[in-house]
Write an enzyme that holds these catalytic residues in place. Structure first.
Site, PDB file in Angstrom:
ATOM      1  CB  CYS A   1       3.159  -2.336  13.653  1.00  0.00           C
ATOM      2  SG  CYS A   1       3.318  -2.164  11.871  1.00  0.00           S
TER       3      CYS A   1
ATOM      4  CB  CYS B   1       3.253   7.294   3.293  1.00  0.00           C
ATOM      5  SG  CYS B   1       3.724   6.033   4.475  1.00  0.00           S
TER       6      CYS B   1
ATOM      7  CD  GLU C   1      -2.714  -1.204   2.543  1.00  0.00           C
ATOM      8  OE1 GLU C   1      -3.664  -1.987   2.507  1.00  0.00           O
ATOM      9  OE2 GLU C   1      -2.519  -0.424   3.492  1.00  0.00           O
TER      10      GLU C   1
ATOM     11  CB  CYS D   1       7.319  -5.511   8.369  1.00  0.00           C
ATOM     12  SG  CYS D   1       8.757  -4.908   9.288  1.00  0.00           S
TER      13      CYS D   1
ATOM     14  CB  CYS E   1       6.599  -3.487  16.099  1.00  0.00           C
ATOM     15  SG  CYS E   1       8.278  -3.158  15.516  1.00  0.00           S
TER      16      CYS E   1
ATOM     17  CB  CYS F   1       1.578   5.568  11.724  1.00  0.00           C
ATOM     18  SG  CYS F   1       2.161   7.143  11.181  1.00  0.00           S
TER      19      CYS F   1
HETATM   20  N1  SAH Z   1       9.397  -0.024   9.685  1.00  0.00           N
HETATM   21  C1  SAH Z   1       9.679   1.346   9.799  1.00  0.00           C
HETATM   22  C2  SAH Z   1       8.826   2.221   8.948  1.00  0.00           C
HETATM   23  C3  SAH Z   1       7.370   1.895   8.804  1.00  0.00           C
HETATM   24  S1  SAH Z   1       6.343   2.131  10.189  1.00  0.00           S
HETATM   25  C4  SAH Z   1       9.596   1.776  11.245  1.00  0.00           C
HETATM   26  O1  SAH Z   1       9.051   1.035  12.049  1.00  0.00           O
HETATM   27  O2  SAH Z   1      10.123   2.816  11.547  1.00  0.00           O
HETATM   28  C5  SAH Z   1       6.121   3.891  10.272  1.00  0.00           C
HETATM   29  C6  SAH Z   1       5.878   4.419  11.684  1.00  0.00           C
HETATM   30  O3  SAH Z   1       4.572   4.022  12.174  1.00  0.00           O
HETATM   31  C7  SAH Z   1       6.869   3.870  12.695  1.00  0.00           C
HETATM   32  O4  SAH Z   1       7.324   4.902  13.528  1.00  0.00           O
HETATM   33  C8  SAH Z   1       6.034   2.882  13.453  1.00  0.00           C
HETATM   34  O5  SAH Z   1       6.562   2.595  14.703  1.00  0.00           O
HETATM   35  C9  SAH Z   1       4.706   3.571  13.504  1.00  0.00           C
HETATM   36  N2  SAH Z   1       3.588   2.711  13.860  1.00  0.00           N
HETATM   37  C10 SAH Z   1       3.468   1.383  13.647  1.00  0.00           C
HETATM   38  N3  SAH Z   1       2.284   0.937  14.109  1.00  0.00           N
HETATM   39  C11 SAH Z   1       1.640   2.013  14.625  1.00  0.00           C
HETATM   40  C12 SAH Z   1       0.347   2.202  15.224  1.00  0.00           C
HETATM   41  N4  SAH Z   1      -0.498   1.193  15.381  1.00  0.00           N
HETATM   42  N5  SAH Z   1       0.007   3.454  15.614  1.00  0.00           N
HETATM   43  C13 SAH Z   1       0.873   4.468  15.441  1.00  0.00           C
HETATM   44  N6  SAH Z   1       2.084   4.361  14.866  1.00  0.00           N
HETATM   45  C14 SAH Z   1       2.464   3.141  14.462  1.00  0.00           C
HETATM   46 FE1  SF4 Z   2       7.827  -3.368  10.745  1.00  0.00          FE
HETATM   47 FE2  SF4 Z   2       5.657  -2.232  11.715  1.00  0.00          FE
HETATM   48 FE3  SF4 Z   2       7.777  -2.604  13.297  1.00  0.00          FE
HETATM   49 FE4  SF4 Z   2       7.890  -0.760  11.322  1.00  0.00          FE
HETATM   50  S1  SF4 Z   2       6.546  -0.722  13.130  1.00  0.00           S
HETATM   51  S2  SF4 Z   2       9.447  -2.307  11.853  1.00  0.00           S
HETATM   52  S3  SF4 Z   2       6.627  -1.782   9.761  1.00  0.00           S
HETATM   53  S4  SF4 Z   2       6.534  -4.225  12.362  1.00  0.00           S
END
Ligand code: SAH
Ligand code: SF4
Length: 375
Positions: A138, A124, A111, A131, A135, A367
């Site tokens: 996410c 974006c 996406e 991934c 985390c 995000c």
């Molecule tokens: N993998 C990279 C970039 C993609 S995620 C990273 O983690 O930095 C982009 C941003 O969205 C990151 O800062 C991530 O921690 C944040 N993010 C992920 N899940 C989220 C959520 N449920 N609510 C708010 N931010 C989130």
């Molecule tokens: Fe991957 Fe989501 Fe963690 Fe970013 S926040 S590293 S996209 S699992």
């Protein structure tokens, strides 16, 4: 990966997948010329194709009136295969935010999100399908890694956004003098960009090289967001690119960060920040710290103070992101009062801080919500 370790299901699927077709955006100017010459065409055809793609955002041979009709099909097949097919487009904010779900050549889904602000237009992009970083808050992380995207697949997301802006698909901004082209690209879609290092840095080169070698977007308009893969951060520092680095910290202490960002078990908070400061010093660019505020998990006043102590005095900016809801997650966003107090304490330590808007929430485009479902 050690060869003795059995492959997980996702890794096995990853290895079976055929590589994405080669595309002009994967290649340097010299490499493009070579491909064209090997096919027996005049070398300048390579720049004509690049001009169509990067300057006019078209990969349709019917538009290439400066290239003989007989040559077009072969050149298109060799250098401009269609990499992305739109599956769905969803808009909100009266059209100022638009998410596209793309199908790749092997049916993997990713996406991208296009956002118009009064002073800039940001896209974006995804750097991986899925991934592997896991985390827990996410949505992208929940399904694991499908595969890395190629540079061409990353650049194509931006070219489509540039085309949409150029063709007036985004409604005009209310203010006078709205931006007319994509000014910012953030690697904050699906995937961990520094886990796909070669394709991401190659894509950054194509995005920033002047037309017709690339899209001519300023390096300062590009942000690469990482969970903190220290060796790749060091490599990026030495790359000679001056893109903004964003570090997804989410906790100032290792105990909590080990849980929120599992890769922290390998590279700890202190090491990640030290590496980020070195990047900032090298590029003279302010480092962004991303911090998703999760109710009663990481939003306590003492954690704000600890974060403030770690960051104070550095060239840094903190983005607080109210946690966006994801399916099955037990966590939710901080209370507004706690969010305000967290920001106030950081500011009290002299650390610049803003709270990010929750753009795109209604279309699961904010995000951490990108999961690339077909419907
Ligand atoms: N993998 C990279 C970039 C993609 S995620 C990273 O983690 O930095 C982009 C941003 O969205 C990151 O800062 C991530 O921690 C944040 N993010 C992920 N899940 C989220 C959520 N449920 N609510 C708010 N931010 C989130
Ligand atoms: Fe991957 Fe989501 Fe963690 Fe970013 S926040 S590293 S996209 S699992």
């Amino acid at each position: 990966m050690e060869s003795s370790t059995p492959l997980t299901v996702t890794e096995a699927a990853h290895r079976r997948r055929p590589a994405p077709p080669r595309h002009l955006a994967d290649l340097t100017r010299a490499e493009r010329r070579n491909v064209v010459m090997e096919l027996g065409h005049r070398p300048f055809r390579a720049q004509q194709l690049a001009q169509h793609y990067f300057g006019r955002y078209t990969d349709d041979p019917a538009d290439w009136t400066d290239i003989p009709a007989a040559a077009r099909r072969e050149l298109a097949a060799a250098l401009l295969p269609r990499l992305l097919t739109p599956v769905r487009r969803l808009a909100c904010d009266h059209g100022a935010t638009r998410k596209t779900v793309w199908r790749l050549h092997d049916a993997a889904l990713v996406e991208s999100v296009l956002m118009r602000y009064p002073d800039r237009i940001t896209v974006c992009v995804s750097s991986q399908a899925g991934c592997g970083m896991g985390c827990p808050f996410c949505a992208t992380g929940q399904a694991g890694l499908t595969r890395n995207l190629s540079a061409g697949e990353i650049v194509a997301q931006v070219v489509d956004a540039a085309r949409a802006v150029h063709e007036g698909e985004l409604p005009p901004a209310e203010q006078a003098g709205p931006p007319r082209r994509v000014s910012n690209v953030v690697f904050m879609g699906m995937g961990e960009p520094l886990a796909n290092y070669a394709a991401v840095t190659n894509a950054v080169r194509r995005l920033t090289e002047a037309v017709p070698d690339g899209l001519g977007i300023s390096q300062r308009g590009i942000t690469v967001s990482t969970v903190g893969l220290v060796p790749a951060m060091n490599r990026l520092s030495a790359e000679g690119l001056a893109v903004t680095l964003a570090v997804s910290l989410h906790a100032p202490d290792d105990e909590l960060r080990d849980e929120l960002v599992p890769v922290n078990k390998r590279w700890k908070v202190a090491e990640v920040l030290k590496t980020a400061w070195a990047y900032g010093a090298r590029t003279r660019r302010r480092v962004s710290i991303e911090y998703a505020l999760i109710r009663d998990i990481n939003d306590q006043p003492w954690r704000a103070d600890l974060l403030g102590q770690l960051l104070r005095g550095h060239l840094v900016h903190v983005n607080l992101i109210p946690l966006n809801p994801t399916p099955g997650s037990r966590w939710t966003a901080s209370r507004p009062d706690d969010e305000r107090e967290f920001a106030r304490r950081l500011a009290g330590h002299g650390v610049p801080v803003t709270v990010r808007d929750t753009r795109g929430r209604e279309i699961d485009g904010a995000c951490g919500q990108l999961a690339a479902r077909e419907s």
